[in-house]
Design a protein around this motif. Structure first.
Motif, short mmCIF file in Angstrom:
data_model
loop_
_atom_site.label_atom_id
_atom_site.label_comp_id
_atom_site.label_asym_id
_atom_site.label_seq_id
_atom_site.Cartn_x
_atom_site.Cartn_y
_atom_site.Cartn_z
N UNK A 62 6.06 -38.69 -25.56
CA UNK A 62 7.65 -39.12 -25.56
C UNK A 62 7.76 -40.70 -25.31
N UNK A 63 6.60 -41.28 -24.92
CA UNK A 63 6.80 -42.83 -24.69
C UNK A 63 6.64 -43.21 -26.15
N UNK A 99 16.57 -44.39 -28.75
CA UNK A 99 16.89 -44.90 -27.54
C UNK A 99 16.51 -46.65 -27.55
N UNK A 100 17.50 -47.31 -26.68
CA UNK A 100 17.48 -48.62 -26.54
C UNK A 100 15.89 -48.98 -25.98
N UNK A 101 15.42 -50.05 -26.25
CA UNK A 101 14.03 -50.55 -26.03
C UNK A 101 13.97 -51.23 -24.67
N UNK A 148 12.53 -40.02 -21.67
CA UNK A 148 11.79 -38.78 -20.90
C UNK A 148 12.80 -37.66 -20.45
N UNK A 149 14.16 -38.26 -19.81
CA UNK A 149 14.83 -37.16 -19.38
C UNK A 149 15.39 -36.34 -20.90
N UNK A 150 15.63 -36.58 -22.04
CA UNK A 150 15.85 -35.93 -23.14
C UNK A 150 14.59 -35.11 -23.46
N UNK A 151 13.34 -35.56 -23.01
CA UNK A 151 12.23 -34.85 -23.41
C UNK A 151 12.19 -33.70 -22.47
N UNK A 186 13.02 -21.19 -24.07
CA UNK A 186 13.22 -20.72 -25.48
C UNK A 186 12.84 -19.31 -25.52
N UNK A 187 12.66 -18.77 -26.40
CA UNK A 187 12.13 -17.21 -26.73
C UNK A 187 10.74 -17.07 -25.92
N UNK A 188 9.93 -17.90 -26.05
CA UNK A 188 8.54 -17.65 -25.56
C UNK A 188 8.56 -18.37 -24.04
N UNK A 189 9.70 -19.09 -23.52
CA UNK A 189 9.76 -19.56 -22.32
C UNK A 189 9.71 -21.14 -22.22
N UNK A 190 9.49 -21.75 -21.10
CA UNK A 190 9.65 -23.15 -20.98
C UNK A 190 8.75 -23.78 -21.94
N UNK A 191 9.00 -24.73 -22.79
CA UNK A 191 7.97 -25.51 -23.70
C UNK A 191 7.17 -26.17 -22.71
N UNK A 192 7.58 -27.27 -21.96
CA UNK A 192 6.70 -27.79 -21.03
C UNK A 192 5.78 -26.70 -20.14
N UNK A 193 6.34 -25.82 -19.83
CA UNK A 193 5.53 -24.63 -19.15
C UNK A 193 4.64 -24.17 -20.12
#
Length: 179
Positions: A111-112, A121-123, A132-135, A142-149
């Protein structure tokens, strides 16, 4: 039997099989990337191999997938460095912690690069926080669960699978014989 060759071959085969698992259908972000980096770092005696062989296996799977990514490889290398330092002694608790560090590092690094290399995003520090918040928002259910999870669960699953398989193979194949 030459123990070092067999051990080396076993590690290479496990890494290649794990990397190739990326080409079979799987839930989004449920991949072995962090686990491969940690496993290579912990198992290869020559630390150069800890980077080269897992990276080559990743390149092989990326050649099939068609999606090589500099941020992915950078996070992969940094996870391997962490594994070299932290997994000098392999324990279940260290594997758990290193797997979590791998997942979080992957999120932060990739995400960085979305922020740093993009124009969405502004630099600025606020732009980075917004990225990071948008990430995190991207990692909604989702259908399979939380993507970060999914990233965390994938790293935990593949770390357990690689290290557990290697442990079992070592126990069976390299068992001392009684004369």
């Amino acid at each position: 039997m030459n123990l070092s060759v067999s051990r080396f071959s076993t590690v290479v085969i496990l890494i290649v099989v794990a990397a190739l698992s990326r080409i079979v259908p799987h839930p989004f972000n449920f991949t072995p990337i962090g686990a491969i980096a940690l496993f290579g770092a912990a198992q290869f005696n020559r630390k150069l191999f800890a980077f080269m062989i897992p990276a080559a296996a990743m390149l092989l799977s990326d050649a099939v997938i068609g999606n090589p990514s500099l941020p992915t490889y950078l996070s992969f290398a940094l996870i391997a460095v962490f594994g070299l330092v932290y997994l000098k002694k392999v324990t279940v608790s260290r594997l758990f912690v290193s797997s979590l560090v791998a997942s979080i590092s992957f999120f932060l690094i990739t995400n960085f690069f979305v922020w740093f290399g993009g124009s969405m995003y502004p630099q600025t520090a606020q732009g980075l926080i917004a990225c990071y918040t948008a990430g995190l928002a991207f990692y909604q259910q989702t259908l399979f669960g939380n993507l970060f999870l999914n990233t965390i669960m994938g790293d935990l699953f593949y770390t357990s699978l690689l290290f557990g398989s290697f442990y079992q193979i070592n126990k069976i194949a390299f068992k001392p014989t009684v004369a």
